[in-house]
Scaffold this motif. Structure first.
Motif: not given
Ligand SMILES: CC1(C)O[C@@H]2[C@@H](CO[C@@]3(CNc4nc5cc6c(=O)[nH]c(N)nc6cc5[nH]4)OC(C)(C)O[C@@H]23)O1
Length: 376
Positions: A19-21, A83-91, A139-142, A182-190
């Motif tokens: 998966i690439t985000t 939280m200073n985490w520059d990799r992917n997050i899913l909420t 988050a990158d995946i919501i 809001k922050y200039g990067y995509d968010q994928a929706f599941f």
């Protein structure tokens, strides 16, 4: 978000993909450490990266909305920065936590009114405002706002709950189109498949979710107390229907055995509090079986925590020392056990991926499932 399916096993439905985000690549099958309130409990972000190296971690809308609250996250520029985490997050969308956590809640067509488990204040979640909250968390995946159908329940309830989840899904999709990122990067929706443990409802829900045409699909309403065999049966039905070219995320699963069995059924993404929660109780997972480190038998066992271990704690510390830390209720014990268990879960899914690509997954899975059931 893009998903490249690299390899499908010949003896099962297991798959290896990428998966690439905008926050980097996620190699599947993947296990996502749970970081509910913006922290994987007891582990620094730097330790996460250096020692466990997950491509993605989980956050939770319900918890983050209540504390530190969305305005704090927005001013920080989103959860990654906060939280200073520059990799992917899913909420996760919070629907499930409202159902499983808040004291009192009233589920209506419009949404869910609930009492905060922190201070008893009343709040209201709807498909619309939960989409806005997840936009703000960033988050990158919501996840869709759904109703996780309680288990067990009768057919009628499961059917009504599933249809409401489908109506709420349509409202989520319509609203997301009106609320830009809001922050200039995509968010994928599941979207999330429901249907409890009824095969016909699961098939109906999987069809509805597949037709939504999202970039990834989730399976909810499982790992809620049903027997493992029923979980596997439902995943078999759903993965036969969900599109093969999109990742499948099975929410809240599970034990190491659950994960391997569901990889064989075509699941790509997993999350569970088990490795972190059990670590805090001294329950360690290893490839040879599981250890209750508080057991007296380890009091004078100076062998490494896990000679086959995957993180430095496995060989830096002995079983006797780790048992001592738990008996003395020292913080360090929980931290060591957490890094060990997360390291094991990451090894398990990475080794599964390697086996799938080598074409040897099924025999390896059968051996591991037997081995990991051993109480050491
Ligand atoms: C396995 C284990 C150890 O995990 C613990 C505890 C009880 O089960 C868990 C894990 N199971 C789980 N099923 C889920 C279903 C949905 C769902 O249908 N929708 C949405 N939006 N989110 C979900 C999240 C889920 N988590 O759920 C809570 C209550 C979060 O604690 C977890 O047993």
């Amino acid at each position: 978000m893009k998903f490249d399916l690299l390899h499908t096993d010949i003896n099962s439905k297991a798959r290896a993909g990428v998966i690439t985000t905008d926050h980097g690549v996620i190699e599947t099958p993947i296990f996502m450490p749970v970081g509910t309130a913006g922290t994987v409990k007891g582990v620094h972000q730097r330790e996460l990266k250096d020692d466990i190296n997950p491509d993605i971690i989980l956050g939770n809308t319900y918890h983050l909305y209540l504390r530190p609250k969305t305005e704090i996250l927005e001013k920080a520029g989103g959860l990654h920065k906060f939280m200073n985490w520059d990799r992917n997050i899913l909420t996760d969308s919070g629907g499930f936590q409202v159902y499983s956590l808040s004291g009192r809640r009233k589920i209506k067509e419009e949404g869910v009114k609930f009492k905060s488990h922190i201070d008893g204040s009343y709040h209201f979640f709807s498909p619309e405002n939960v989409m806005e909250i997840q936009r703000t968390i960033g988050a990158d995946i919501i996840m869709a706002f759904d109703e996780c159908t309680p288990y067990p329940c009768d057919y009628r309830y499961a059917q009504r709950s599933m249809h409401m989840t489908h109506r709420w899904l349509d409202r989520c999709i319509n609203h997301l189109e009106k609320v830009p990122t809001k922050y200039g990067y995509d968010q994928a929706f599941f979207p999330i498949v429901q249907g409890s443990t009824f095969k016909d409802l699961r098939a109906q829900s999987a069809e509805y979710i597949a037709n939504a045409g999202a970039v990834g699909n989730a399976i909810g309403g499982l790992s809620v107390g049903e027997p493992a065999e029923e979980m596997y049966e439902m995943c078999e039905v759903v993965t036969n229907i969900l599109p093969k070219d999109k990742p499948r995320y099975l929410m809240g699963v599970g034990t190491p055995i659950n994960i391997l069995e569901n990889i064989a059924l075509g699941i790509d993404m997993f999350d569970c509090v088990m490795p972190t929660r059990n670590a805090r109780n001294g329950m360690l997972f290893t490839s040879e079986g599981f250890i209750n480190i508080k057991n007296k038998k380890w009091a004078d066992d100076y062998s490494p925590i896990d000679p086959m271990g995957n993180t430095w704690v496995d060989t830096d510390y002995s079983k006797a020392y780790l048992r001592h830390l738990f008996v003395a209720d020292e913080y360090l014990g929980k931290q060591i056990a957490t890094i060990h268990n997360l390291g094991f879960y990451m090894w398990l899914v990475r080794e599964a991926r390697r086996q799938i690509i080598a074409g040897t997954f099924y025999a390896w899975k059968e051996k591991m499932v037997k081995q990991m059931a051993t109480r050491l």
